[in-house]
Design an enzyme around this catalytic site. Structure first.
Site, mmCIF file in Angstrom:
data_model
loop_
_atom_site.group_PDB
_atom_site.id
_atom_site.type_symbol
_atom_site.label_atom_id
_atom_site.label_comp_id
_atom_site.label_asym_id
_atom_site.label_seq_id
_atom_site.Cartn_x
_atom_site.Cartn_y
_atom_site.Cartn_z
ATOM 1 N N ASN A 96 0.866 -1.175 0.000
ATOM 2 C CA ASN A 96 0.000 0.000 0.000
ATOM 3 C C ASN A 96 0.909 1.234 0.000
ATOM 4 O OD1 ASN A 96 -1.748 2.089 0.573
ATOM 5 N ND2 ASN A 96 -2.300 1.364 2.628
ATOM 6 N N LYS A 156 0.122 4.275 -0.170
ATOM 7 C CA LYS A 156 -0.493 5.474 0.419
ATOM 8 C C LYS A 156 -0.232 6.667 -0.514
ATOM 9 C CE LYS A 156 -0.154 3.240 4.821
ATOM 10 N NZ LYS A 156 -0.107 3.325 6.271
ATOM 11 N N HIS A 169 -9.544 0.951 4.528
ATOM 12 C CA HIS A 169 -8.298 1.095 5.292
ATOM 13 C C HIS A 169 -8.556 1.999 6.494
ATOM 14 C CE1 HIS A 169 -4.273 2.402 6.361
ATOM 15 N NE2 HIS A 169 -3.844 1.298 5.786
ATOM 16 N N GLU A 176 -6.990 4.376 7.732
ATOM 17 C CA GLU A 176 -6.805 5.815 7.475
ATOM 18 C C GLU A 176 -8.030 6.398 6.779
ATOM 19 O OE1 GLU A 176 -2.993 5.486 5.532
ATOM 20 O OE2 GLU A 176 -2.120 4.917 7.461
ATOM 21 N N GLU A 221 -5.796 -5.398 10.297
ATOM 22 C CA GLU A 221 -4.805 -4.359 10.566
ATOM 23 C C GLU A 221 -5.155 -3.649 11.864
ATOM 24 O OE1 GLU A 221 -2.644 -3.014 6.766
ATOM 25 O OE2 GLU A 221 -4.446 -1.827 6.938
ATOM 26 N N GLY A 233 1.933 2.018 10.864
ATOM 27 C CA GLY A 233 2.868 3.141 10.764
ATOM 28 C C GLY A 233 3.523 3.501 12.082
ATOM 29 N N SER A 260 2.976 -2.351 10.383
ATOM 30 C CA SER A 260 4.410 -2.414 10.659
ATOM 31 C C SER A 260 5.044 -3.749 10.279
ATOM 32 C CB SER A 260 4.692 -2.065 12.131
ATOM 33 O OG SER A 260 4.272 -0.741 12.408
ATOM 34 N N GLY A 306 2.692 -1.215 4.322
ATOM 35 C CA GLY A 306 2.734 0.204 3.992
ATOM 36 C C GLY A 306 4.168 0.659 3.772
ATOM 37 N N GLY A 307 4.740 1.285 4.789
ATOM 38 C CA GLY A 307 6.068 1.906 4.693
ATOM 39 C C GLY A 307 7.130 1.021 4.049
HETATM 40 P P1 PGA Z 1 2.568 0.147 7.733
HETATM 41 O O1 PGA Z 1 1.131 0.337 7.062
HETATM 42 O O2 PGA Z 1 3.138 -1.137 7.146
HETATM 43 O O3 PGA Z 1 3.360 1.354 7.318
HETATM 44 O O4 PGA Z 1 2.357 0.034 9.194
HETATM 45 C C1 PGA Z 1 0.275 -0.748 6.835
HETATM 46 C C2 PGA Z 1 -0.979 -0.273 6.191
HETATM 47 O O5 PGA Z 1 -1.382 0.887 6.441
HETATM 48 O O6 PGA Z 1 -1.621 -0.998 5.404
#
Ligand code: PGA
Length: 252
Positions: A9, A11, A95, A97, A167, A173, A213, A234-235
């Protein structure tokens, strides 16, 4: 047997040119990797570039969000049909967010998921509890509600083909991933509920990803949990090499 799926992802990161360069690098790195499915979900302005760069490779392309209507006066939105025409085959829905920053509810998740299915794509439906909910021991009840309301009306056949992502909001994050035991417990619970509500066979086919994470150094332990079928990253998906390390860690 469920094939593991690793989905990145992006973002709100990467232009179309940056995404295309990423895909070119990743497809080279993936040449000798088998036994795992790979998807990236870049910003909607990069979907087409990603799809062109990924053509003929095992990399699937997804969108991060859509509107549930086919078209209309919805300034700033894009529809499922539009992202599909741009090359998307997956769409992340609900998601955290989107839920916390943009007011999405289980009801809008349901509408979006149906639009994604109707457009012939695979939804990746995100569920998960906040830290306050976990501290109040409400995790499993929150997941139940997100499944019953978010997946309302889904058939067993549709469920079998879709992807869920557990999640925990507190792990996204933050660098603080759920322990393999915490992820395992939640995934086991989700699978049990899916069996109860959609039938044994459909529940066994539905892939449940862990997200929050996920890094190259924790994927191996998470993936050993029997009901963890991959990860939504994500990251650590933004760099092809760290994404590759996660993909390798999940390959069977
Ligand atoms: P993250 O994000 O791996 O940066 O924690 C995961 C996500 O938002 O799907």
């Amino acid at each position: 047997m469920r094939t593991p799926l690793i989905a990145g992802n992006f973002k709100m990161f990467k232009t179309a040119a940056e995404t295309a360069a990423y895909v070119v690098e990743l497809r080279g790195l993936l040449r000798d990797v088998n036994g795992v499915e790979v998807v990236i979900a870049p910003p909607s302005t990069s979907i087409q570039a990603a799809a062109v760069a990924a053509e003929g490779s095992p990399i699937g392309v997804g969108a991060q969000n859509i509107h549930w209507e086919r078209e209309g006066a919805f300034t700033g939105e894009v529809s499922a049909g539009m992202v599909r025409a741009a090359g998307a085959r997956f769409v992340i829905v609900g998601h955290s967010e989107r839920r916390t920053l943009f007011g999405e509810t289980n009801d809008t998740v349901n509408k979006k998921m149906n639009a994604v299915i109707a457009a012939g794509m695979t939804p990746i439906v995100c569920i998960g509890e906040t830290l306050e909910q976990r501290d109040r021991n409400e995790t499993l009840a929150v997941l139940d509600r997100q499944i019953t309301e978010g997946l309302d009306g889904v058939t067993g056949e549709q469920l079998a083909a879709m992807v869920l992502a557990y999640e925990p909001v507190w792990a996204i994050g933050t660098g603080r991933n759920a322990t393999p035991a915490q992820a395992g417990e939640a995934h086991f619970h989700i699978r049990q509920r899916l069996k109860q509500w959609f039938g044994l066979e459909s529940a066994e086919h539905c892939r449940i990803l862990y997200g929050g994470s996920v890094k190259p150094d924790n994927i191996a332990k998470l993936i050993t949990q029997p009901d963890v079928d991959g990860a939504l990253v994500g990251g650590a998906s933004l760099d092809p090499k760290s994404f590759l390390a996660i993909i390798r860690g999940a390959a069977i």
